[in-house]
Design an enzyme around this catalytic site. Sequence first.
Site, PDB file in Angstrom:
ATOM      1  N   ASN A   1      39.739  40.352  73.732  1.00 14.64           N
ATOM      2  CA  ASN A   1      41.117  40.620  74.149  1.00 14.64           C
ATOM      3  C   ASN A   1      41.885  41.090  72.925  1.00 14.64           C
ATOM      4  O   ASN A   1      42.364  40.285  72.118  1.00 14.64           O
ATOM      5  CB  ASN A   1      41.748  39.360  74.740  1.00 14.64           C
ATOM      6  CG  ASN A   1      41.092  38.982  76.046  1.00 14.64           C
ATOM      7  OD1 ASN A   1      41.299  39.630  77.072  1.00 14.64           O
ATOM      8  ND2 ASN A   1      40.240  37.963  76.006  1.00 14.64           N
ATOM      9  N   GLU A   2      41.947  42.403  72.794  1.00 18.22           N
ATOM     10  CA  GLU A   2      42.562  43.004  71.617  1.00 18.22           C
ATOM     11  C   GLU A   2      44.088  42.888  71.693  1.00 18.22           C
ATOM     12  O   GLU A   2      44.637  42.626  72.778  1.00 18.22           O
ATOM     13  CB  GLU A   2      42.162  44.485  71.537  1.00 18.22           C
ATOM     14  CG  GLU A   2      40.657  44.727  71.441  1.00 18.22           C
ATOM     15  CD  GLU A   2      40.078  44.433  70.061  1.00 18.22           C
ATOM     16  OE1 GLU A   2      40.652  43.615  69.312  1.00 18.22           O
ATOM     17  OE2 GLU A   2      39.033  45.020  69.726  1.00 18.22           O
ATOM     18  N   PRO A   3      44.801  43.078  70.573  1.00 22.26           N
ATOM     19  CA  PRO A   3      46.261  43.051  70.610  1.00 22.26           C
ATOM     20  C   PRO A   3      46.785  43.964  71.723  1.00 22.26           C
ATOM     21  O   PRO A   3      46.282  45.070  71.917  1.00 22.26           O
ATOM     22  CB  PRO A   3      46.659  43.579  69.229  1.00 22.26           C
ATOM     23  CG  PRO A   3      45.514  43.185  68.359  1.00 22.26           C
ATOM     24  CD  PRO A   3      44.281  43.304  69.214  1.00 22.26           C
TER      25      PRO A   3
ATOM     26  N   SER B   1      46.741  42.754  74.828  1.00 25.78           N
ATOM     27  CA  SER B   1      46.247  42.076  76.040  1.00 25.78           C
ATOM     28  C   SER B   1      47.315  41.097  76.518  1.00 25.78           C
ATOM     29  O   SER B   1      47.931  40.397  75.706  1.00 25.78           O
ATOM     30  CB  SER B   1      44.967  41.297  75.728  1.00 25.78           C
ATOM     31  OG  SER B   1      43.948  42.169  75.311  1.00 25.78           O
TER      32      SER B   1
END
Length: 646
Positions: free
Chosen positions: A170-172, A174
């Site tokens: 869950n990358e920035p 998300s």
Amino acid sequence: MQASNNGKGTSGTIGQPITYEKIPTQIFADSKEASYAVAKEISDLIRQKQKEGKPCVLGLATGSSPKTVYAILVRMHREEGLSFKNVISFNLDEYYQMEPDSIYSYHRFMKEQLFNHVDIPKENYFLPDGTVPAAMLRDYCTSYENKINAVGGLDFQLLGIGGNGHIGFNEPGSLINSHTRLITLDHSTRAAASMEFGGLHNVPRKAITLGVAPILNARRVVLLAWGERKASVIKSAVEGPVTELNPASYLQAHADVSFVVDESAASELTRIKTPWAVDSVIWDNKMIKKAVTHLSQTLKKPILKLTDKDYNDNGMSDLLAQYGAGYEININVFNQLQHTITGWPGGKPNADDTHRPERAQPAKKRVLIFSPHPDDDIISMGGTFQRLVDQGHEVHVAYQTSGNIAVADDEALRFIDFVVDFNNGFGIDSPNASKLFQDAKDFLRHTKNSEIDTPEVRKVKGLVRRGEAKATCRFVGIPTSQAHFLDMPFYETGTVQKKPIGEEDIKIIENLIEEVKPHQIYAAGDFADPHGTHKVCWDAIEAALQRSKHKNFMKDCWVWLYRGAWAEWDIYEIEMAVPMSPDQVLKKRQGIFKHQSQKDGVVFQGEDSREFWQRAEERNRGTAQLYDSLGLAEYEAMEAFVRWKF
Ligand code: F6R
């Protein structure tokens, strides 16, 4: 497992220290101790569920952070009868597209690290499938989450954290209510993985990840972080606001979460970085040095110009009360720093050494430099290496690993080609060389990046690096008989994943120490990265030192630690700083240039696009500038060391 600091909020109650931490964070001396505590919690949970006749549903992570936890669980299975028969596990993520048997797949990682070594039934572990056709992905992701819900949800979720704050993938950006889905990986995530994949271009652009919502639904969450690379993201997740820019900060909302970190990953937390601002502290020399250098850097004022008001305004009035006047503290710290600087790393003969970092006697020392890879000696301490040789000490270098995985295929072919031409040119009949060349060409032409090099190709690559290290030794001025190539076995897997150190590795180091009987040992002291080669190399040295320390010659041996190419010691930790003139910096650069296979773009570039000589120079200049800004002499560059006492 109890967290040591479970305050939630930023203001302290009377008699209690102020806490800035919004997530319970437990700090351990090192990742091994921390991993043991986490493995213990997991094994207790598995056993408790067994007693209750229930399954234990675990959410599992990959990456370097959980590896030791898995190794301890495997040992608990082997030695303490811990059974995984009631475990059902779901991994967080998998690259997309990714075949499950690829050496880069998380499927393979989990089998190698855990599943193959315990009694978990095959039908009980699940990982996202990196081969699902694009059109079916949405349904597939829903069904993955449904499967977790069908077995009652996750009892325990183990997490790592990305340098950008990602949990799972869950990358920035998300959202807190995001579900399992296909995600595009951030550049920084791909760059961090490029080491394992042998180059950014090989790293997949996408992955399937469990969403933030199902992670937060787990009944218990434990996040692991080791090493200084994680320090700033840990600080913002634990002390900063909840924000989608740092998805780990969403965990502030979880009712039963712990962050488990080592000292390096905790180093930016307020209670570690400026403990005097949070609680009363014991003002020993090291704490005073830390606080005063911090104050001087924060106010951008040389140490000798700090005033009583500066101390009072910055939470250090109790230190002031102890000393009476700021000026006394200034002088004390200034002198301590002054005494770390020496142009005589092997000790200055016939000089009073009371305030020098090294002993004057014996005037001619036997020195043993351990270099984890074939170029760490010159990159990390090339100026000091040169001075030791110039000042007449008997300097040996031990190259601990072959470094063979970091040589590009082209480079290997070029060298075999040279041998074939050399033989032809001088009429040396060597059908073996020609065959080797042909085989290597065939192999490298057909190889996929998921394959490991043949032993012959690996050997050639190791020899390329050996030749470069020998060239550096000649350049610095030691005979190649004083260059020891240890080729430690733990390294020889052909991939980035290494074997654990074994008896053979330690014995090799122990024998060399016995042979050289050094007065000084230099070693790479990168303790933070638990699985990096430098740390493993140090573990082997430490084990060998523990065995040898009672021997007579060891009583006269001092150990100095340098840092690898990535980071420098904190200023308050430095015990010896060796200055370099502009000419010496240039000479060191030329010494680094001997490592041609590591120049102009390397196989394992990682996140830092600078060349090694640039990293070394910037770091050494940075250290000198720091001394200068604190009000000490202004040098062009400096190499820094910490003494390790056994
Ligand atoms: C792995 C995962 C990632 C990693 C993170 C840290 O399954 O989901 O979030 O936990 O990238 O990786 P390491 O531990 O290698 O620093």
